[in-house]
Design an enzyme around this catalytic site. Structure first.
Site, PDB file in Angstrom:
ATOM      1  N   ILE A  25      56.373  36.564  57.519  1.00 14.11           N
ATOM      2  CA  ILE A  25      55.309  36.568  56.476  1.00 14.11           C
ATOM      3  C   ILE A  25      53.912  36.235  57.235  1.00 14.11           C
ATOM      4  CG2 ILE A  25      54.626  35.894  54.167  1.00 14.11           C
ATOM      5  CD1 ILE A  25      57.489  35.083  53.430  1.00 14.11           C
ATOM      6  N   THR A  26      53.016  37.201  57.031  1.00 12.39           N
ATOM      7  CA  THR A  26      51.763  36.715  57.556  1.00 12.39           C
ATOM      8  C   THR A  26      51.029  36.034  56.399  1.00 12.39           C
ATOM      9  OG1 THR A  26      50.447  38.797  56.704  1.00 12.39           O
ATOM     10  CG2 THR A  26      51.707  39.070  58.771  1.00 12.39           C
ATOM     11  N   GLY A  27      50.208  35.044  56.950  1.00 16.46           N
ATOM     12  CA  GLY A  27      49.521  34.074  55.955  1.00 16.46           C
ATOM     13  C   GLY A  27      50.211  33.405  55.276  1.00 16.46           C
ATOM     14  N   ALA A  28      51.464  32.784  55.826  1.00 12.73           N
ATOM     15  CA  ALA A  28      52.218  31.931  55.015  1.00 12.73           C
ATOM     16  C   ALA A  28      51.918  30.369  54.927  1.00 12.73           C
ATOM     17  CB  ALA A  28      53.677  31.989  55.533  1.00 12.73           C
ATOM     18  N   SER A  30      49.373  29.257  53.095  1.00 14.36           N
ATOM     19  CA  SER A  30      48.978  28.802  51.983  1.00 14.36           C
ATOM     20  C   SER A  30      49.003  30.037  50.653  1.00 14.36           C
ATOM     21  CB  SER A  30      47.318  28.710  51.900  1.00 14.36           C
ATOM     22  OG  SER A  30      46.535  29.500  51.611  1.00 14.36           O
ATOM     23  N   GLY A  31      48.819  29.508  49.480  1.00 11.09           N
ATOM     24  CA  GLY A  31      49.004  30.414  48.546  1.00 11.09           C
ATOM     25  C   GLY A  31      50.187  31.159  48.310  1.00 11.09           C
ATOM     26  N   TYR A 208      36.401  43.446  50.436  1.00  2.14           N
ATOM     27  CA  TYR A 208      37.678  43.064  49.907  1.00  2.14           C
ATOM     28  C   TYR A 208      38.351  44.157  49.208  1.00  2.14           C
ATOM     29  CZ  TYR A 208      41.618  40.534  47.731  1.00  2.14           C
ATOM     30  OH  TYR A 208      42.805  40.206  47.105  1.00  2.14           O
TER      31      TYR A 208
HETATM   32  P1  NDP Z   1      45.208  32.329  50.451  1.00  8.14           P
HETATM   33  O1  NDP Z   1      43.851  32.435  50.739  1.00  8.14           O
HETATM   34  O2  NDP Z   1      45.905  31.219  50.006  1.00  8.14           O
HETATM   35  O3  NDP Z   1      45.950  32.833  51.463  1.00  8.14           O
HETATM   36  C1  NDP Z   1      45.912  33.656  52.459  1.00  8.14           C
HETATM   37  C2  NDP Z   1      46.421  33.646  53.902  1.00  8.14           C
HETATM   38  O4  NDP Z   1      46.051  34.506  54.730  1.00  8.14           O
HETATM   39  C3  NDP Z   1      46.276  32.329  54.544  1.00  8.14           C
HETATM   40  O5  NDP Z   1      47.593  31.630  54.782  1.00  8.14           O
HETATM   41  C4  NDP Z   1      45.342  32.329  55.372  1.00  8.14           C
HETATM   42  O6  NDP Z   1      45.367  31.465  56.588  1.00  8.14           O
HETATM   43  C5  NDP Z   1      45.684  33.611  55.986  1.00  8.14           C
HETATM   44  N1  NDP Z   1      44.742  34.299  56.801  1.00  8.14           N
HETATM   45  C6  NDP Z   1      43.504  34.662  56.360  1.00  8.14           C
HETATM   46  N2  NDP Z   1      42.792  35.109  57.605  1.00  8.14           N
HETATM   47  C7  NDP Z   1      44.040  35.240  58.718  1.00  8.14           C
HETATM   48  C8  NDP Z   1      43.744  35.656  59.849  1.00  8.14           C
HETATM   49  N3  NDP Z   1      42.737  36.457  60.387  1.00  8.14           N
HETATM   50  N4  NDP Z   1      45.000  35.714  60.662  1.00  8.14           N
HETATM   51  C9  NDP Z   1      46.134  35.497  60.128  1.00  8.14           C
HETATM   52  N5  NDP Z   1      46.071  34.820  58.874  1.00  8.14           N
HETATM   53  C10 NDP Z   1      45.082  34.752  58.158  1.00  8.14           C
HETATM   54  O7  NDP Z   1      45.192  33.607  49.470  1.00  8.14           O
HETATM   55  P2  NDP Z   1      46.259  34.378  48.375  1.00  8.14           P
HETATM   56  O8  NDP Z   1      47.747  33.471  48.780  1.00  8.14           O
HETATM   57  O9  NDP Z   1      45.605  34.280  47.086  1.00  8.14           O
HETATM   58  O10 NDP Z   1      46.139  35.706  48.998  1.00  8.14           O
HETATM   59  C11 NDP Z   1      47.499  36.305  49.595  1.00  8.14           C
HETATM   60  C12 NDP Z   1      47.528  37.723  49.229  1.00  8.14           C
HETATM   61  O11 NDP Z   1      47.621  38.055  47.860  1.00  8.14           O
HETATM   62  C13 NDP Z   1      46.243  38.646  49.678  1.00  8.14           C
HETATM   63  O12 NDP Z   1      46.777  39.862  50.334  1.00  8.14           O
HETATM   64  C14 NDP Z   1      45.503  38.833  48.589  1.00  8.14           C
HETATM   65  O13 NDP Z   1      44.801  40.022  48.601  1.00  8.14           O
HETATM   66  C15 NDP Z   1      46.806  39.118  47.658  1.00  8.14           C
HETATM   67  N6  NDP Z   1      46.257  38.747  46.273  1.00  8.14           N
HETATM   68  C16 NDP Z   1      45.995  37.546  45.648  1.00  8.14           C
HETATM   69  C17 NDP Z   1      45.580  37.755  44.278  1.00  8.14           C
HETATM   70  C18 NDP Z   1      45.300  36.002  43.505  1.00  8.14           C
HETATM   71  O14 NDP Z   1      44.883  36.194  42.589  1.00  8.14           O
HETATM   72  N7  NDP Z   1      44.946  35.240  44.630  1.00  8.14           N
HETATM   73  C19 NDP Z   1      45.693  38.746  43.420  1.00  8.14           C
HETATM   74  C20 NDP Z   1      46.155  39.890  44.211  1.00  8.14           C
HETATM   75  C21 NDP Z   1      46.605  39.891  45.390  1.00  8.14           C
HETATM   76  P3  NDP Z   1      44.840  29.840  56.429  1.00  8.14           P
HETATM   77  O15 NDP Z   1      45.537  29.141  55.674  1.00  8.14           O
HETATM   78  O16 NDP Z   1      44.647  29.535  57.823  1.00  8.14           O
HETATM   79  O17 NDP Z   1      43.407  30.305  55.811  1.00  8.14           O
HETATM   80 MG1  PMR Z   2      38.924  39.543  37.157  1.00  7.65          MG
HETATM   81  C1  PMR Z   2      42.876  42.026  32.465  1.00  7.65           C
HETATM   82  C2  PMR Z   2      41.809  41.313  32.857  1.00  7.65           C
HETATM   83  C3  PMR Z   2      41.599  40.770  34.271  1.00  7.65           C
HETATM   84  C4  PMR Z   2      42.600  40.570  35.277  1.00  7.65           C
HETATM   85  C5  PMR Z   2      44.118  40.886  35.394  1.00  7.65           C
HETATM   86  C6  PMR Z   2      41.810  40.082  36.578  1.00  7.65           C
HETATM   87  C7  PMR Z   2      42.318  39.982  37.620  1.00  7.65           C
HETATM   88  N1  PMR Z   2      40.438  40.118  36.056  1.00  7.65           N
HETATM   89  C8  PMR Z   2      40.478  40.515  34.603  1.00  7.65           C
HETATM   90  C9  PMR Z   2      39.212  40.561  34.188  1.00  7.65           C
HETATM   91  C10 PMR Z   2      37.923  40.403  34.412  1.00  7.65           C
HETATM   92  N2  PMR Z   2      37.607  39.993  35.421  1.00  7.65           N
HETATM   93  C11 PMR Z   2      36.633  40.568  33.635  1.00  7.65           C
HETATM   94  C12 PMR Z   2      36.615  41.036  32.449  1.00  7.65           C
HETATM   95  C13 PMR Z   2      35.628  39.997  34.403  1.00  7.65           C
HETATM   96  C14 PMR Z   2      34.079  39.663  34.227  1.00  7.65           C
HETATM   97  C15 PMR Z   2      33.900  38.519  33.312  1.00  7.65           C
HETATM   98  C16 PMR Z   2      36.272  39.628  35.693  1.00  7.65           C
HETATM   99  C17 PMR Z   2      35.621  38.761  36.782  1.00  7.65           C
HETATM  100  C18 PMR Z   2      36.053  38.662  38.051  1.00  7.65           C
HETATM  101  C19 PMR Z   2      35.436  38.230  39.173  1.00  7.65           C
HETATM  102  C20 PMR Z   2      33.879  37.782  39.267  1.00  7.65           C
HETATM  103  N3  PMR Z   2      37.348  38.981  38.313  1.00  7.65           N
HETATM  104  C21 PMR Z   2      37.529  38.427  39.623  1.00  7.65           C
HETATM  105  C22 PMR Z   2      36.539  38.178  40.150  1.00  7.65           C
HETATM  106  C23 PMR Z   2      36.533  37.856  41.524  1.00  7.65           C
HETATM  107  O1  PMR Z   2      35.731  37.304  42.410  1.00  7.65           O
HETATM  108  C24 PMR Z   2      38.073  38.013  41.869  1.00  7.65           C
HETATM  109  C25 PMR Z   2      38.013  39.313  42.722  1.00  7.65           C
HETATM  110  O2  PMR Z   2      37.503  40.361  42.313  1.00  7.65           O
HETATM  111  O3  PMR Z   2      38.227  38.935  44.212  1.00  7.65           O
HETATM  112  C26 PMR Z   2      38.296  40.292  44.827  1.00  7.65           C
HETATM  113  C27 PMR Z   2      38.530  38.485  40.394  1.00  7.65           C
HETATM  114  C28 PMR Z   2      39.859  38.770  40.159  1.00  7.65           C
HETATM  115  N4  PMR Z   2      40.142  39.261  38.708  1.00  7.65           N
HETATM  116  C29 PMR Z   2      41.611  39.407  38.960  1.00  7.65           C
HETATM  117  C30 PMR Z   2      42.055  39.131  40.245  1.00  7.65           C
HETATM  118  C31 PMR Z   2      43.600  39.173  40.491  1.00  7.65           C
HETATM  119  C32 PMR Z   2      41.047  38.989  41.047  1.00  7.65           C
HETATM  120  C33 PMR Z   2      41.395  38.182  42.377  1.00  7.65           C
HETATM  121  C34 PMR Z   2      41.154  39.277  43.398  1.00  7.65           C
HETATM  122  C35 PMR Z   2      42.407  39.969  43.948  1.00  7.65           C
HETATM  123  O4  PMR Z   2      43.097  39.297  44.846  1.00  7.65           O
HETATM  124  O5  PMR Z   2      42.418  41.199  43.577  1.00  7.65           O
END
Ligand code: NDP
Ligand code: PMR
Ligand code: LMG
Length: 333
Positions: A25-28, A30-31, A208
């Site tokens: 698992i890459t990036g394990a 955090s999160g 992104y």
């Molecule tokens: P986090 O920032 O918590 O985790 C990201 C991880 O990626 C960390 O472990 C970080 O390492 C690692 N990472 C970043 N850069 C590198 C690098 N150059 N080499 C190796 N590892 C690296 O974010 P999330 O857990 O939220 O994100 C995980 C995945 O989930 C991503 O693919 C994201 O796009 C996806 N995702 C997240 C959503 C959300 O709402 N959070 C929604 C949809 C998808 P370090 O701990 O050292 O910073």
């Molecule tokens: Mg979003 C059903 C509505 C929904 C969901 C599931 C997400 C997920 N978001 C929704 C709606 C909205 N968002 C609306 C209506 C707004 C305007 C107010 C909004 C705004 C917003 C911002 C500014 N949302 C965001 C941001 C971010 O900076 C995040 C992003 O785009 O990162 C790329 C984000 C996100 N919204 C989500 C999810 C899952 C993100 C996190 C990013 C990702 O990992 O894809």
């Protein structure tokens, strides 16, 4: 009795036992990645290789999550360096572990950056890390997956709703759009070309989202090229909005404060890290999720379903182009 691969029969009890699976698992650290590592390690059925850029952070994270020591190993991987990716693959092979499942999870997100930053190889950092680093890693490790005798081998690339413009979340500006890939084709270096895939002005949030589109296209291209031949399951997923992770570390404090309650109470798309980890762990190990080429999502009661990707994120021609251009950039073609 003849054992099927990866399965052994006890001569005493006659019971089948599946050997421990080995998942990278890459990036394990955090999160989502950490929560998934924990969920899998706790079953006792998996050995988790945590592929992380910060060894000490990963060690501390695993310990404070209470992961059983014997069920994980941390190995260094910096996806923002193609050398580091190759080094990781060498080290992994030397470790002697089989590769049964690979999870491409790590990502960076730079929503407030005014100027692009770059990987060691000079690619804009979000696409360079989230897509190109993983592209090289998964292409190299495909050989190792092929060699595994585990009954269900999988390659999982984490996608997201925000890269899919067929959703409300995907329509919040700036929207993902790869255009004709002119920026990618020129190397995303911000010097001779744009730092953006479509050749436009730099926008960290768009970069992104574009990288997530590449992740989802790559998964489907893998499926088309290799599923039949190898039997490997290729999958992507949207784990839900995990609004509390480190992904938002560079966003402004007000966003970090309001985003979780906004997702919890208004969009209702919020999931906890623990819940999201269970979802990804399901895609890794659930015997019912073996279908290849699928983008998984979950509904309110947390049951999985095959979701529809946006037009761009399921564009066959674009997937092939992204694959071919990426091959050149990472030195595979
Ligand atoms: P986090 O920032 O918590 O985790 C990201 C991880 O990626 C960390 O472990 C970080 O390492 C690692 N990472 C970043 N850069 C590198 C690098 N150059 N080499 C190796 N590892 C690296 O974010 P999330 O857990 O939220 O994100 C995980 C995945 O989930 C991503 O693919 C994201 O796009 C996806 N995702 C997240 C959503 C959300 O709402 N959070 C929604 C949809 C998808 P370090 O701990 O050292 O910073
Ligand atoms: Mg979003 C059903 C509505 C929904 C969901 C599931 C997400 C997920 N978001 C929704 C709606 C909205 N968002 C609306 C209506 C707004 C305007 C107010 C909004 C705004 C917003 C911002 C500014 N949302 C965001 C941001 C971010 O900076 C995040 C992003 O785009 O990162 C790329 C984000 C996100 N919204 C989500 C999810 C899952 C993100 C996190 C990013 C990702 O990992 O894809
Ligand atoms: C960009 O701005 C930045 O420019 C960029 O640098 C980067 O940071 C990027 O994705 C990251 O964001 C995004 C900006 C644009 O969105 C905002 O952050 C504005 C938020 C303020 C909106 C207030 C309305 C919400 C009311 C709920 C209040 C509770 C707490 C709020 C917490 C906020 C956390 C997100 O966004 C816009 O332009 C705003 C317009 C968004 C609409 C996009 C949807 C298009 C589809 C149309 C559907 C109808 C809209 C329904 C809206 C329902 C809202 C509940």
């Amino acid at each position: 009795m003849v054992a099927s691969p990866g399965v052994t029969y006890s001569p005493v009890t006659g019971k089948k036992t599946l050997r421990k699976g080995c998942v990278v698992i890459t990036g394990a650290s955090s999160g989502l990645g950490l929560a998934t590592a924990k969920a899998l390690a706790e079953t006792g059925k998996w050995h988790v290789i945590m592929a992380c850029r910060d060894f000490l952070k990963a060690e501390r994270a695993a310990k404070s999550a209470g992961m059983p020591k014997e069920n994980y190993t941390i190995m260094h991987l910096d996806l923002a360096s193609l050398d580091s990716v190759r080094q990781f693959v060498d080290n992994f092979r030397r470790s002697g572990n089989p590769l049964d499942v690979l999870v491409c999870n790590a990502a960076v997100y730079q929503p407030t950056a005014k100027e692009p930053s770059f990987t060691a190889d000079g690619f804009e950092i979000s696409v360079g890390t989230n897509h190109l680093g993983h592209f090289l890693l998964s292409r190299l490790l495909l050989e190792d997956l092929k060699q595994s005798d585990y009954p269900s081998k999988r390659l999982i690339i984490v996608g997201s709703i925000t890269g899919n413009t067929n959703t409300l979340a995907g329509n919040v500006p700036p929207k993902a759009n790869l255009g004709d890939l002119r920026g990618l084709a020129r190397g995303l270096d911000g010097l001779n070309s744009s730092a953006m895939i479509d050749g436009g002005d730099f926008d960290g949030a768009k970069a992104y989202k574009d990288s997530k589109v590449c992740n989802m296209l790559t998964m489907q291209e893998f499926h088309r090229r290799y599923h039949e031949e190898t039997g490997i399951t290729f999958a992507s997923l949207y784990p839900g909005c995990i609004a509390t992770t480190g992904l938002f570390r560079e966003h402004i404090p007000l966003f970090r404060l309001l985003f979780p309650p906004f997702q919890k109470f208004i969009t209702k798309g919020f999931v906890s890290e623990t819940e999201s980890g269970k979802r990804l762990a399901q895609v890794v190990s659930d015997p019912s999720l073996t279908k290849s080429g699928v983008y998984w999502s979950w509904n309110k009661n947390s049951s999985s379903f095959e979701n529809q990707l946006s037009e761009e994120a399921s564009d066959v021609e674009k997937a092939r182009k992204v694959w071919e251009v990426s091959e050149k950039l990472v030195g595979l073609a």
